[in-house]
Design an enzyme around this catalytic site. Structure first.
Site, PDB file in Angstrom:
ATOM      1  N   LYS A 129      45.926  64.488  -8.884  1.00 56.77           N
ATOM      2  CA  LYS A 129      45.143  65.716  -9.033  1.00 56.77           C
ATOM      3  C   LYS A 129      44.473  65.738 -10.408  1.00 56.77           C
ATOM      4  O   LYS A 129      45.141  65.638 -11.433  1.00 56.77           O
ATOM      5  CB  LYS A 129      46.040  66.943  -8.873  1.00 56.77           C
ATOM      6  CG  LYS A 129      45.286  68.258  -9.029  1.00 56.77           C
ATOM      7  CD  LYS A 129      46.150  69.456  -8.662  1.00 56.77           C
ATOM      8  CE  LYS A 129      46.949  70.011  -9.808  1.00 56.77           C
ATOM      9  NZ  LYS A 129      46.148  70.692 -10.834  1.00 56.77           N
ATOM     10  N   ASP A 154      40.571  69.307  -8.422  1.00 55.46           N
ATOM     11  CA  ASP A 154      41.049  70.699  -8.405  1.00 55.46           C
ATOM     12  C   ASP A 154      40.155  71.544  -9.318  1.00 55.46           C
ATOM     13  O   ASP A 154      40.545  71.910 -10.424  1.00 55.46           O
ATOM     14  CB  ASP A 154      42.513  70.688  -8.882  1.00 55.46           C
ATOM     15  CG  ASP A 154      43.140  72.069  -8.941  1.00 55.46           C
ATOM     16  OD1 ASP A 154      42.611  73.006  -8.317  1.00 55.46           O
ATOM     17  OD2 ASP A 154      44.169  72.206  -9.632  1.00 55.46           O
ATOM     18  N   THR A 165      48.905  82.450  -8.662  1.00 56.06           N
ATOM     19  CA  THR A 165      50.278  82.927  -8.893  1.00 56.06           C
ATOM     20  C   THR A 165      50.398  83.685 -10.214  1.00 56.06           C
ATOM     21  O   THR A 165      51.403  84.334 -10.465  1.00 56.06           O
ATOM     22  CB  THR A 165      51.284  81.765  -8.869  1.00 56.06           C
ATOM     23  OG1 THR A 165      50.777  80.721  -9.677  1.00 56.06           O
ATOM     24  CG2 THR A 165      51.522  81.261  -7.472  1.00 56.06           C
ATOM     25  N   ARG A 192      54.860  67.344 -14.561  1.00 54.55           N
ATOM     26  CA  ARG A 192      55.734  66.837 -15.617  1.00 54.55           C
ATOM     27  C   ARG A 192      56.983  66.094 -15.168  1.00 54.55           C
ATOM     28  O   ARG A 192      57.349  65.105 -15.823  1.00 54.55           O
ATOM     29  CB  ARG A 192      56.075  67.991 -16.577  1.00 54.55           C
ATOM     30  CG  ARG A 192      54.866  68.402 -17.397  1.00 54.55           C
ATOM     31  CD  ARG A 192      54.986  69.794 -17.944  1.00 54.55           C
ATOM     32  NE  ARG A 192      54.864  70.787 -16.892  1.00 54.55           N
ATOM     33  CZ  ARG A 192      54.869  72.100 -17.086  1.00 54.55           C
ATOM     34  NH1 ARG A 192      55.017  72.569 -18.313  1.00 54.55           N
ATOM     35  NH2 ARG A 192      54.746  72.929 -16.088  1.00 54.55           N
ATOM     36  N   ASP A 206      31.378  80.613  -6.333  1.00 58.30           N
ATOM     37  CA  ASP A 206      30.023  80.990  -6.755  1.00 58.30           C
ATOM     38  C   ASP A 206      29.273  81.420  -5.497  1.00 58.30           C
ATOM     39  O   ASP A 206      29.903  81.602  -4.439  1.00 58.30           O
ATOM     40  CB  ASP A 206      29.354  79.787  -7.450  1.00 58.30           C
ATOM     41  CG  ASP A 206      28.295  80.213  -8.464  1.00 58.30           C
ATOM     42  OD1 ASP A 206      27.467  81.088  -8.134  1.00 58.30           O
ATOM     43  OD2 ASP A 206      28.288  79.666  -9.575  1.00 58.30           O
ATOM     44  N   LYS A 222      38.399  74.371  -8.042  1.00 58.48           N
ATOM     45  CA  LYS A 222      38.408  75.774  -7.552  1.00 58.48           C
ATOM     46  C   LYS A 222      37.032  76.409  -7.602  1.00 58.48           C
ATOM     47  O   LYS A 222      36.814  77.421  -8.276  1.00 58.48           O
ATOM     48  CB  LYS A 222      39.397  76.614  -8.366  1.00 58.48           C
ATOM     49  CG  LYS A 222      40.815  76.071  -8.389  1.00 58.48           C
ATOM     50  CD  LYS A 222      41.730  76.969  -9.211  1.00 58.48           C
ATOM     51  CE  LYS A 222      43.157  76.490  -9.256  1.00 58.48           C
ATOM     52  NZ  LYS A 222      43.372  75.259 -10.060  1.00 58.48           N
TER      53      LYS A 222
END
Ligand code: C5P
Length: 234
Positions: free
Chosen positions: A33, A60, A121, A212, A65, A62
């Site tokens: 990603k 990624d 989130t 991570r 528009d 997002k």
């Protein structure tokens, strides 16, 4: 083992650091990603480099528009050869449909999976209400996931918390891509709600995003293998 259901978040500040990690892993073992930080720093050439190395790339970014602009951005992403892209469901059904139509113009092999972000989130009922979106977070997620399916998108990004609800209301092949994944022995880092890969499977999640615990591991290949195994139904 070919396994593109584990997506590694390449959250690095520079292409050199990202490539130091990428050099240690095999394209068959995972997808990668690329988010805002790395894309703004390293640009489309870096993405094309990953694709040329055989990696499946989730771009990624997002998109959100007017429909025409999002459609053009999706087409530009598809030309890079990426495997998955996303848009904000908040852009509405016409915007998502424009994205779908733009992707559908490509040969099937060059069409990336097109998924939608529902409620971030970082938002709660208060922050949602403050932008004029009323109702429980769950209800809003459910409604936006339904909009994504109505616009014929391939899936959504969802927290584990909402995954089972989305699974229950969508077709089985509708993708549910979920971050916040940890093995029980891992550090939570800054994630508040985490689930294990096997619990994610039980919730109906189709793809997990892991950063991570793999990128910072002493042995990233071994860490990746652990996640792949745990996210595979015996
Ligand atoms: O390192 P870690 O596994 O926490 O990384 C998770 C990745 O998923 C990061 O790229 C993060 O931005 C992303 N993400 C998330 N929670 C969301 C949406 C995306 O952790 N709600």
């Amino acid at each position: 083992m070919t396994h593109h259901k584990v997506i590694i978040a390449l959250d690095y500040p520079s292409p050199d650091l990202a490539l130091q990690f990428v050099d240690k892993i095999q394209p068959e073992a995972c997808a990668l990603k690329v988010g805002f930080e790395l894309f703004v720093t390293a640009g489309p050439v870096f993405v094309e480099n990953l694709v040329a190395r055989g990696f499946k790339v989730f771009l990624d970014l997002k998109f959100h528009d007017i429909p025409n602009t999002v459609a053009q951005a999706c087409a530009a992403a598809a030309r890079l050869g990426v495997w998955m892209i996303n848009v904000h469901a908040l852009g509405g059904i016409p915007m998502m449909q424009a994205a779908r139509e733009a992707i559908d113009k490509f040969d099937v092999q060059q069409q990336p999976h097109l998924i939608a972000v529902t409620v971030l989130t970082s938002m709660n009922q208060v922050t949602l209400g403050s932008i004029g979106v009323h109702g429980e977070v769950n209800q809003v997620v459910s409604q936006w996931a339904a909009m994504a399916q109505q616009a014929k998108l391939d899936g959504v990004v969802s927290s584990a918390q909402e995954a089972a609800m989305i699974r229950a209301q969508t077709d089985p092949e509708f993708m549910i891509v979920t971050p916040g994944i940890r093995m029980p022995s891992d550090s939570k880092d800054d994630q508040h709600r985490i689930v294990s890969p096997s619990d994610a499977l039980d919730l109906g999640v189709t793809h997990i995003v892991v950063g991570r615990p793999i990128t910072q591991a002493q042995d990233p290949c071994a860490a990746l293998e652990t996640f792949v195994t745990a996210f595979t139904r015996a």
